[in-house]
Write an enzyme that holds these catalytic residues in place. Structure first.
Site, PDB file in Angstrom:
ATOM      1  N   SER A 247      11.042   3.428  -0.574  1.00  0.00           N
ATOM      2  CA  SER A 247      11.013   4.192  -1.779  1.00  0.00           C
ATOM      3  C   SER A 247      12.611   4.853  -2.333  1.00  0.00           C
ATOM      4  CB  SER A 247       9.430   5.360  -1.275  1.00  0.00           C
ATOM      5  OG  SER A 247      10.238   6.099  -0.845  1.00  0.00           O
ATOM      6  N   HIS A 302      13.085   9.530  -3.753  1.00  0.00           N
ATOM      7  CA  HIS A 302      12.599   8.631  -4.754  1.00  0.00           C
ATOM      8  C   HIS A 302      14.025   8.861  -6.531  1.00  0.00           C
ATOM      9  CE1 HIS A 302       8.648   8.284  -3.571  1.00  0.00           C
ATOM     10  NE2 HIS A 302       9.541   8.510  -2.897  1.00  0.00           N
TER      11      HIS A 302
END
Length: 487
Positions: A247, A302
């Site tokens: 991610s 992230h």
């Protein structure tokens, strides 16, 4: 007059609202000398009411059909610069085809120009990068590694975090203890089939477009740098988090896409910029917001990946024309890779080295389990000593020596072992360890005073020994309360 049942719950273009009139749900389009729409209309507060809207057919322009879906613009007072639009879903494809044939075929210059820009952009995109092979390769590699993890015993739904660490997850005590390769390996590991499935869908959906925008090699480079940026950010935020997943790199892909769209030199059509920019921002904000509410999501990775991808995307982006792509860019690329490597290396310097602290905490748990076993053994030894004393067959000197040998010396050994491995002052286990040591010390001192009391027939020392035993028991109760409070 013809009536068509229609539905307003689907969009024609990604990122576009279904219509400009806040119509929603099932409704009806009536086509006569005027166009009448009957449906529920939502207010700004979210309430809805039945309404009927009337339009002159001459206002309808730019009719488009995709299978069962239909879209057209509605000119308000002849204003072609700011038309409204409607996206309809008739009952079936035949009805959509019939309705499209009945509506005016008028097209505006603005739409024709936008379509020409889109066609030109697509042509330049595919000419710049004919084959986007890096993205599907990354997807396949991630899926194969996940399949290998499952084949070796990792649960595909809720894997044991320790097993993911053994495969190379980014875990500060190991990563900062010399296993820096985990910054890279963790990008290809996932916590369950849902985790890998969602990540691979996002990567495949966006990666192919971004790969064609940047080129195969540059896309692979920004994916790598973004993933490493996410891994480092995760350690900087909390080195004790067990972090894994693609991610961070995927956020970097979206960051690079945003950077490409924001740079006007890259000549991205306004329609695509509006659509993609809105979609990217919604994805980023929603994902970060969801990560703040949901436990177990590494938002630091992230954000780090997003920043890495945005920065690399800004410097790696080139206009989609042969002249720009033909210019030699190797020196600039080498300088960029060098700068990125130095920056990432410098970012690792402030990371807390948690390897030694983690090793001491793990040793504390080992010692604590060993202590439980020793307590059971020494409790049995104490009971055996009482039975031996009750027989009256041995002198108090003999019984004192035996207690000192079988009980006092082992408690001293326990204390020495436990005190030799002190966890750091900042460790969450330090208060537990202090209580354990206090209990052991009180137990040891109590038995030592008991031995001295029976040797010298000193009643005061025997009573003082009982005080130490009671203090040990109270400390154990406090330790149990502390453990319960933290659960």
């Amino acid at each position: 007059m013809e009536r068509f049942p229609v539905d307003f719950r689907r969009n024609f273009y990604p990122g576009e609202s279904s219509n400009s009139f806040r119509l929603s749900g099932p409704g009806e389009l009536e086509l006569n000398s005027a166009i009448t729409l009957r449906a529920r209309q939502r207010s700004f507060l979210g309430f809805s009411k039945k309404t009927a809207l009337h339009f002159d057919p001459a206002q309808v322009v730019n009719v488009e059909r995709k299978g069962q879906s239909l879209r057209f613009d509605l000119l308000a007072g002849g204003d072609i610069r700011n038309p409204g639009h409607l996206c309809l879903l008739p009952a079936d494809e035949a009805a959509a085809q019939r309705l499209a044939a009945l509506l005016p075929a008028t097209r505006t210059d603005i739409v024709d120009q936008a379509e020409q820009e889109l066609d030109d952009f697509r042509d330049r995109l595919y000419q710049a990068t004919p084959h986007a092979f890096v993205t599907p390769t990354l997807v396949v590699v991630n899926l194969l590694i996940f399949a290998a993890m499952v084949a070796t015993g990792v649960d595909m739904l809720q894997p044991d975090g320790r097993m993911v660490i053994s495969w190379g997850a980014n875990f500060g005590p190991y990563t900062t203890n010399g296993q820096w390769w985990r910054l890279l390996s963790s990008m290809f590991l996932h916590f369950g089939i849902l985790h890998v499935g969602l990540n691979m869908w996002a990567l495949y959906y966006s990666g192919r477009v971004v790969e064609r925008l940047f080129g195969n090699g540059r896309f692979a480079l920004l994916y790598l740098i973004a993933g490493l940026s996410g891994s480092i950010a995760s350690l900087l935020w909390n080195p004790m988090v067990n972090s894994a997943g693609a991610s961070g790199a995927i956020f970097g892909v979206y960051g690079a896409l945003l950077a490409f769209m924001l740079d006007r030199r890259n000549q991205v059509p306004k329609a695509i910029m509006k659509e993609q920019r809105l979609g990217v921002l919604i994805f980023i904000l929603y994902s970060l917001g969801f990560g703040l509410r949901q436990e177990g999501i590494d938002n630091a990775a992230h954000i780090g990946g997003l920043a890495g991808g945005l920065i690399m995307g800004w410097f790696l982006a080139r206009p989609l024309n042969r002249e720009a792509r033909a210019q030699p860019g190797r020196p600039k690329l080498v300088a960029l890779v060098t700068a990125a490597t130095i920056t990432l290396t410098l970012l690792t310097l402030p990371i807390e080295r948690t390897g030694e602290a983690f090793r001491r905490e793990e040793q504390f748990f080992t010692d604590f389990r060993w202590l439980s076993e020793e307590e059971t053994r020494l409790s049995a030894a104490s009971e055996e000593w009482r039975q031996l004393a009750a027989t009256g067959m041995h002198s108090w000197a003999y019984l004192a020596d035996k207690m000192e040998e079988d009980i006092v010396h082992p408690w001293q050994g326990i204390y020495e072992r436990l005190s030799a491995n002190m966890v750091p002052e900042t460790s969450r286990l330090r208060s537990h360890q202090d209580l354990v040591l206090r209990s052991v010390r009180e137990r040891r001192d109590g038995y030592q005073l008991f031995v001295e009391g029976i040797r010298t027939n000193d009643e005061d020392k025997l009573q003082e020994a009982q005080v130490h035993f009671a203090a040990s028991n109270e400390t154990i109760k406090r330790l149990q309360q502390l453990s319960a409070e933290e659960q």
